[in-house]
Enzyme design. Structure first.
Site, PDB file in Angstrom:
ATOM      1  N   GLY A  14       0.666  -0.969   0.037  1.00 22.13           N
ATOM      2  CA  GLY A  14       0.015   0.575  -0.223  1.00 22.13           C
ATOM      3  C   GLY A  14       0.891   1.096   0.347  1.00 22.13           C
ATOM      4  O   GLY A  14       1.966   1.430  -0.107  1.00 22.13           O
ATOM      5  N   VAL A  16       1.686   3.160   2.425  1.00 21.36           N
ATOM      6  CA  VAL A  16       2.432   3.326   3.271  1.00 21.36           C
ATOM      7  C   VAL A  16       3.003   2.922   3.431  1.00 21.36           C
ATOM      8  O   VAL A  16       4.519   2.359   3.805  1.00 21.36           O
ATOM      9  CB  VAL A  16       1.703   3.368   4.828  1.00 21.36           C
ATOM     10  N   TYR A 137     -14.047   4.471  10.700  1.00 27.81           N
ATOM     11  CA  TYR A 137     -12.511   4.272  10.856  1.00 27.81           C
ATOM     12  C   TYR A 137     -12.127   5.099  11.819  1.00 27.81           C
ATOM     13  O   TYR A 137     -11.043   4.135  12.751  1.00 27.81           O
ATOM     14  CB  TYR A 137     -12.139   5.198   9.657  1.00 27.81           C
ATOM     15  N   PRO A 164       0.478   9.514  11.685  1.00 27.84           N
ATOM     16  CA  PRO A 164       0.427  10.774  10.671  1.00 27.84           C
ATOM     17  C   PRO A 164      -1.031  11.385   9.752  1.00 27.84           C
ATOM     18  O   PRO A 164      -2.460  10.701  10.025  1.00 27.84           O
ATOM     19  CB  PRO A 164       0.494   9.538   9.484  1.00 27.84           C
ATOM     20  N   LEU A 167      -1.880  11.578   3.643  1.00 33.01           N
ATOM     21  CA  LEU A 167      -0.556  11.165   3.229  1.00 33.01           C
ATOM     22  C   LEU A 167      -0.640  11.594   1.545  1.00 33.01           C
ATOM     23  O   LEU A 167      -1.580  10.919   0.705  1.00 33.01           O
ATOM     24  CB  LEU A 167       0.072  10.067   4.144  1.00 33.01           C
ATOM     25  N   HIS A 180      -8.720   9.352  -1.084  1.00 35.19           N
ATOM     26  CA  HIS A 180      -8.296  10.779  -0.511  1.00 35.19           C
ATOM     27  C   HIS A 180      -8.116  11.492  -1.040  1.00 35.19           C
ATOM     28  O   HIS A 180      -8.327  11.579  -2.829  1.00 35.19           O
ATOM     29  CB  HIS A 180      -7.223  10.981   0.303  1.00 35.19           C
ATOM     30  N   TRP A 203     -14.620  18.587  -5.321  1.00 33.90           N
ATOM     31  CA  TRP A 203     -15.882  18.279  -4.115  1.00 33.90           C
ATOM     32  C   TRP A 203     -16.064  19.620  -3.589  1.00 33.90           C
ATOM     33  O   TRP A 203     -14.834  20.373  -2.636  1.00 33.90           O
ATOM     34  CB  TRP A 203     -16.092  17.756  -3.521  1.00 33.90           C
ATOM     35  N   ASP A 270     -17.815  19.413   3.173  1.00 37.31           N
ATOM     36  CA  ASP A 270     -16.293  19.730   3.158  1.00 37.31           C
ATOM     37  C   ASP A 270     -15.182  18.525   4.215  1.00 37.31           C
ATOM     38  O   ASP A 270     -14.161  19.145   4.260  1.00 37.31           O
ATOM     39  CB  ASP A 270     -16.374  21.130   3.282  1.00 37.31           C
TER      40      ASP A 270
END
Length: 309
Positions: A14, A16, A137, A164, A167, A180, A203, A270
Site C-alpha cells: 500500500g 504507507v 474508521y 500521520p 499522506l 483521498h 467537491w 467539506d
C-alpha cells in the site's frame, strides 16, 4: 533494530507500507517480509497467528488498513470499523503472544475531535466529538492505539503508535470513487487535460484547511520512531503546515498543466473545517520533514504518469 532483524511490514504494497519498505531498504535493513492479501488474510485470526508462529518477526510495522476518502467512509462505515478492528486486533495480540520485540501502529489524524483546538496536540485525543463522515474508521484507529498503550501498560510490551497527517505519493489510490483528495485531484486534472475538457469540478467549497505529508517523509519518521522512541503516548507525524483545499487544487492544476476552469461544488461535503497537527513532540525527538508540498506533488504526478494503470 539490527540491520539483519526480521521486520514484518503489514500492508507492504500500500501507500504507507511500500514507503516504509523503501526506507528500510535504503537504510540497509536486509530481512524485510510482507504478505499479500491472497497469501495472508489479516482479518483471519488463525491465519495471522500461524504466520507469527512460523515467521517469528522481531519487529512489526502495522500499516495494513482499509482506507478511503469521505465518499467511501460515508458509504461503507460497517466495513471500515469491522475490518480495521479485526486487522489490528489480530496483529497486536499475535505480536504480544509470539514475543515481537517492538511494534509500531499507524493511525490517522482523523482520530481527533472535529472541532479540536488547532494545531492538534496528541493530548486532544478523546476530548470531543469526531467528524461524522469518517467516524467508523476513526473509532477503529483509536481502539488500535489504545490497545498498544494498554498492552504496554499491562504487559510491558514495546508497542508504540504514530498518527500521520494526510499522506500522498507513490502507490496511492487514484480511484475517484474512494480515494483521498490529493490523488483524486491529480487524476481529475490529468484526465481533463488528456481529454481536452474546459473545466474540473472539485467537491466542497475549497475553504477547509489541510496538512499534507509526502509518504516517503512519513516512512522516514516511522523508522526514526521505531529506532528512537519507546513512549506510551502516540506521536503526531506531519509538517505542521497547512493549505486550503482551494489552494491545493490550484497547485495540482498547475503541476499537471491543466489550463481549463476550476469549479467548486459547494453542495458536496467539506468534512472537518481545519486539521493541522502539532508536531513539536516529533521535532523535539529530532525529526523534521524534508519534502516541500510543491515538490511532493510533482513527484506524485510523475509516479502517476509512469506507473498508474
Amino acid at each position: 533494530m539490527d540491520k539483519s532483524s526480521k521486520i514484518y511490514v503489514a500492508g507492504h504494497r500500500g501507500l504507507v507500507g511500500s514507503a516504509i519498505v523503501r526506507n528500510l531498504k535504503d537504510k540497509g535493513y536486509t530481512n524485510i517480509i510482507g504478505k499479500t492479501h491472497s497469501e495472508l488474510d489479516l482479518i483471519d485470526q488463525q491465519a495471522v497467528r500461524k504466520f507469527f508462529e512460523e515467521e517469528k518477526p522481531d519487529y512489526v510495522f502495522l500499516a495494513a488498513a482499509k482506507v478511503g476518502g469521505i465518499h467511501a467512509n460515508n458509504t461503507y462505515p460497517a466495513d471500515f470499523i469491522y475490518e480495521n478492528l479485526q486487522i489490528q486486533s489480530n496483529i497486536i495480540k499475535a505480536a504480544h503472544d509470539f514475543k515481537v520485540k517492538k511494534l509500531l501502529f499507524l493511525g490517522s489524524t482523523c482520530i481527533y475531535p472535529k472541532m479540536a483546538p488547532q494545531p492538534i496536540k496528541e493530548e486532544y485525543l478523546l476530548s470531543g466529538y469526531l467528524e461524522p463522515t469518517n467516524e467508523a474508521y476513526a473509532i477503529a484507529k483509536i481502539a488500535g492505539l489504545e490497545m498498544c498503550k494498554f498492552f504496554k501498560r499491562q504487559y510491558g510490551a514495546n508497542f508504540i503508535s504514530c498518527m500521520p497527517t494526510n499522506l500522498y505519493g507513490p502507490n496511492d489510490n487514484f480511484d475517484l470513487n474512494n480515494s483521498h483528495v490529493m490523488p483524486a485531484l491529480i487524476r481529475k486534472f490529468h484526465e481533463a487535460k488528456v481529454n481536452g475538457l474546459d473545466k474540473v469540478e472539485v467537491w466542497g467549497t475549497g475553504k477547509p484547511l489541510r496538512e499534507f505529508l509526502y509518504v516517503d517523509d512519513m516512512a522516514d519518521a516511522c523508522v526514526f520512531l521505531m529506532e528512537n522512541y519507546d513512549g506510551e503516548e502516540h506521536v503526531n507525524i506531519g509538517t505542521g503546515q497547512e493549505v486550503s483545499i482551494g489552494e491545493l487544487a490550484q497547485t495540482v492544476k498547475e503541476v499537471v498543466g491543466f489550463e481549463g476552469q476550476l469549479v467548486f461544488n459547494s453542495e458536496m461535503p467539506d468534512g472537518t473545517p481545519r486539521k493541522l497537527t502539532d508536531v513539536s513532540k516529533l521535532h523535539e525527538l529530532g525529526w523534521k520533514h524534508r519534502v516541500a508540498l510543491i515538490d511532493g506533488i510533482r513527484l506524485a504526478y510523475q509516479w502517476f504518469n509512469e506507473s498508474y494503470k
